[in-house]
Design an enzyme around this catalytic site. Sequence first.
Site, mmCIF file in Angstrom:
data_model
loop_
_atom_site.group_PDB
_atom_site.id
_atom_site.type_symbol
_atom_site.label_atom_id
_atom_site.label_comp_id
_atom_site.label_asym_id
_atom_site.label_seq_id
_atom_site.Cartn_x
_atom_site.Cartn_y
_atom_site.Cartn_z
ATOM 1 N N MET A 31 0.829 -1.202 0.000
ATOM 2 C CA MET A 31 0.000 0.000 0.000
ATOM 3 C C MET A 31 0.866 1.256 0.000
ATOM 4 S SD MET A 31 -3.545 -0.630 1.990
ATOM 5 C CE MET A 31 -2.928 -0.349 3.645
ATOM 6 N N GLY A 32 2.162 1.094 -0.300
ATOM 7 C CA GLY A 32 3.035 2.252 -0.345
ATOM 8 C C GLY A 32 3.509 2.677 1.030
ATOM 9 N N ASN A 33 4.106 3.885 1.095
ATOM 10 C CA ASN A 33 4.744 4.381 2.307
ATOM 11 C C ASN A 33 5.739 3.330 2.805
ATOM 12 O OD1 ASN A 33 4.008 5.334 5.659
ATOM 13 N ND2 ASN A 33 5.028 6.598 4.141
ATOM 14 N N HIS A 38 9.237 -3.685 3.769
ATOM 15 C CA HIS A 38 8.784 -3.882 2.394
ATOM 16 C C HIS A 38 9.959 -4.221 1.478
ATOM 17 C CE1 HIS A 38 5.549 -1.104 3.951
ATOM 18 N NE2 HIS A 38 4.813 -2.065 3.423
#
Length: 279
Positions: A31-33, A38
């Site tokens: 979902m990014g950020n 990640h």
Amino acid sequence: MIQTFNELGALREQIAQWKREGLRVALVPTMGNLHGGHHSLVTLARQYADKVVASIFVNPTQFGPNEDFSRYPRTPEADVAGLEQVGCDAVWLPSVEAMYPLGVDKTTQMHAPGVSEVLEGASRPGHFDGVCTVVARLFLQVQPDVAVFGRKDYQQLAVIRQMVAELSFPIQIVGADIVRDEDGLAKSSRNQYLSAEQRPVATTIHRTLLGMREGYVAGQARDRIEADATAALQAAGFQVDYAVLRTPELAEPTFDGGGRVALIAARLGSTRLIDNLEF
């Protein structure tokens, strides 16, 4: 150089080209950020595939009415730069309209019964329906040979494994180990919401998980382990959603012995944190 795609046709054309060349493709949904946790998923994905595609999509269908969808940080430029540094080959950046062409409220929803309805599913009704819905669409869009998910979201990984098995997706699902800061706090995009005073308190979650493991190894009753964990978190200032011992399949244990996973979800101020420990 990393490739970025905002249009599904162009993404599919590139993936088709890779597959014509006999290359294996991995998907890392996000979902990014993005943070080091990640990035570790991308590094692991490279061990299973020749090309790695990361998706960045803040999925509205997995946020509840009182959750932080609008507050969730969007940092696409920094995310793409970080992904390039760890060897990601392509980034898929769909719009909400591309992912849900009939609109979020009218979309076809997925549901994985059983495992999706306890713990996080009970605390956040509909959350895993949204997760399954978006992950199934990403699988159909990217058509990966392998997909990598973090074990920090232990229940999410279990839900996705169930969906993949039941629907016969020809995709290998790989779970990546939790990445932690030096003091034990699991890396999470939500950690940035913690104040300077809350940040050291947040490490109580990991210490409590370690205590739950010690209690289990020492032969303590499950009820006592869970009660002691809840009390420790509350004493540190947390509002506890759950602190439980479960089997690896997330069932309530009915006998001693066998593998266990300790799972915690608790709120410190307005920030909800989750973590787990397998043993």
